[in-house]
Write a protein that holds these residues in place. Structure first.
Motif, PDB file in Angstrom:
ATOM      1  N   UNK A  17       0.877   0.068  -3.291  1.00 32.42           N
ATOM      2  CA  UNK A  17      -0.473  -0.176  -2.610  1.00 32.42           C
ATOM      3  C   UNK A  17      -0.604  -0.440  -1.019  1.00 32.42           C
ATOM      4  N   UNK A  18       0.233  -1.452  -0.809  1.00 32.50           N
ATOM      5  CA  UNK A  18       0.258  -1.737   0.563  1.00 32.50           C
ATOM      6  C   UNK A  18       0.905  -0.607   1.394  1.00 32.50           C
ATOM      7  N   UNK A  19       1.864  -0.214   0.935  1.00 30.25           N
ATOM      8  CA  UNK A  19       2.500   1.075   1.662  1.00 30.25           C
ATOM      9  C   UNK A  19       1.629   2.425   1.726  1.00 30.25           C
ATOM     10  N   UNK A  56      -6.873  -5.916  -5.719  1.00 32.64           N
ATOM     11  CA  UNK A  56      -5.809  -4.757  -5.585  1.00 32.64           C
ATOM     12  C   UNK A  56      -6.180  -3.661  -6.449  1.00 32.64           C
ATOM     13  N   UNK A  57      -6.594  -4.042  -7.860  1.00 32.11           N
ATOM     14  CA  UNK A  57      -6.821  -3.000  -8.896  1.00 32.11           C
ATOM     15  C   UNK A  57      -7.843  -1.931  -8.208  1.00 32.11           C
ATOM     16  N   UNK A  58      -8.594  -2.422  -7.569  1.00 32.88           N
ATOM     17  CA  UNK A  58      -9.683  -1.801  -6.996  1.00 32.88           C
ATOM     18  C   UNK A  58      -9.160  -0.356  -5.771  1.00 32.88           C
ATOM     19  N   UNK A  62      -7.364   5.275  -5.199  1.00 34.07           N
ATOM     20  CA  UNK A  62      -7.034   5.977  -3.672  1.00 34.07           C
ATOM     21  C   UNK A  62      -5.453   5.836  -3.608  1.00 34.07           C
ATOM     22  N   UNK A  63      -4.746   5.081  -4.381  1.00 34.83           N
ATOM     23  CA  UNK A  63      -3.395   4.953  -4.292  1.00 34.83           C
ATOM     24  C   UNK A  63      -2.649   6.101  -4.910  1.00 34.83           C
TER      25      UNK A  63
END
Length: 261
Positions: A17-19, A56-58, A62-63
């Motif tokens: 997700x961060x990537x 993070x689950x939100x 978008x991921x």
């Protein structure tokens, strides 16, 4: 902005997700995506950025969309007929609020060079392509304007959405004449003239600059708030990460359910 992991997602998912967040608008004041956000929402995000907390689950939806974009980009890069993930920008002049110029940037998913066509990839639900979405039309016309300016063209390219329908049902497609017939749906978008795009962008810049100075003076519209047939503002209630700072939202939930007045 700060992130929490209440849903206990695995560390390798968090890293992915961060990537997916590694995008930059460069030195532009606005990205096209930012420009189309409700001015009040963007202003409250900027003014309260150190106090916003998201899970993070939100970011999963978008991921997934970013991952699909990446595969389509990798599959088509270095093909002579296409340009993929093309960064574009333009400086708009004669802005009536603040500085009289403003740089807007955007990244186009795919450009068909020979046919002067701009394609934007979307990962969405099947019903999302069955109705017109003004924000899709606005987004693609701004991208088209940026590309036309880069190429010194006087008209916008042909505009098209290429939608990946993540919940497509073969059974529903066989039983309906209006349901998308394929899990990949090509949706043409009406091209505006250059003057209409320029006027629209300048007005969005004006609204955002004023909202940043006086966010409480702005109200989001019913369309921006995703008003449901039952009278519930779904975006405000479930998807807005600044609702706790919003005078409009807080004023409506006093005493009960957040519904349309």
């Amino acid at each position: 902005m700060h992130y929490k992991n209440d849903k206990m997602l695995p560390l390798y998912i968090l890293r992915g997700i961060q990537q997916s967040w590694q995008h930059s608008k460069g030195d532009a004041e606005f990205s096209v995506t930012e420009l189309l956000q409700p001015p009040k929402v963007r202003a409250l995000r900027l003014l309260n950025k150190d106090a916003i907390v998201e899970d993070y689950s939100d970011s999963i939806a978008s991921f997934i969309g970013t991952s699909v974009h990446k595969m389509l980009e990798d599959g088509n890069k270095d093909k002579e007929e296409y340009i993929t993930e093309s960064p574009l920008s333009h400086v708009f002049k004669d802005i009536t609020v603040g500085d009289d110029t403003c740089k807007v940037s955007g990244t186009v998913d795919l450009i068909d060079i020979k046919n002067y066509t701009l394609v934007d990839f979307k990962t969405t639900g099947a019903y999302g392509v069955m109705y017109d979405k003004p924000e899709w039309e606005q987004q693609l016309n701004i991208y088209g304007y940026l590309y036309a300016k880069q190429e010194n063209k006087k008209t916008l390219p042909t505009l098209e959405i290429s939608a990946i329908l993540k919940d497509w049902s073969k059974n529903k497609a066989e039983k309906s004449n209006t349901y998308p017939p394929s899990p990949v749906y090509q949706k043409p978008i009406v091209s505006w003239n250059m003057e209409k795009v320029e006027d629209f962008v300048k007005e969005r810049i004006r609204l955002h600059r004023v909202a940043l100075e006086e966010p409480d003076m702005f109200d989001c519209s019913d369309e921006e708030r995703w008003l449901s047939p039952k009278g519930v503002y779904n975006r405000c209630k479930h998807y807005c990460n600044v609702n706790q700072f919003c005078n409009q939202y807080k004023g409506e939930i006093n005493g009960g359910e957040q519904n349309k007045k």
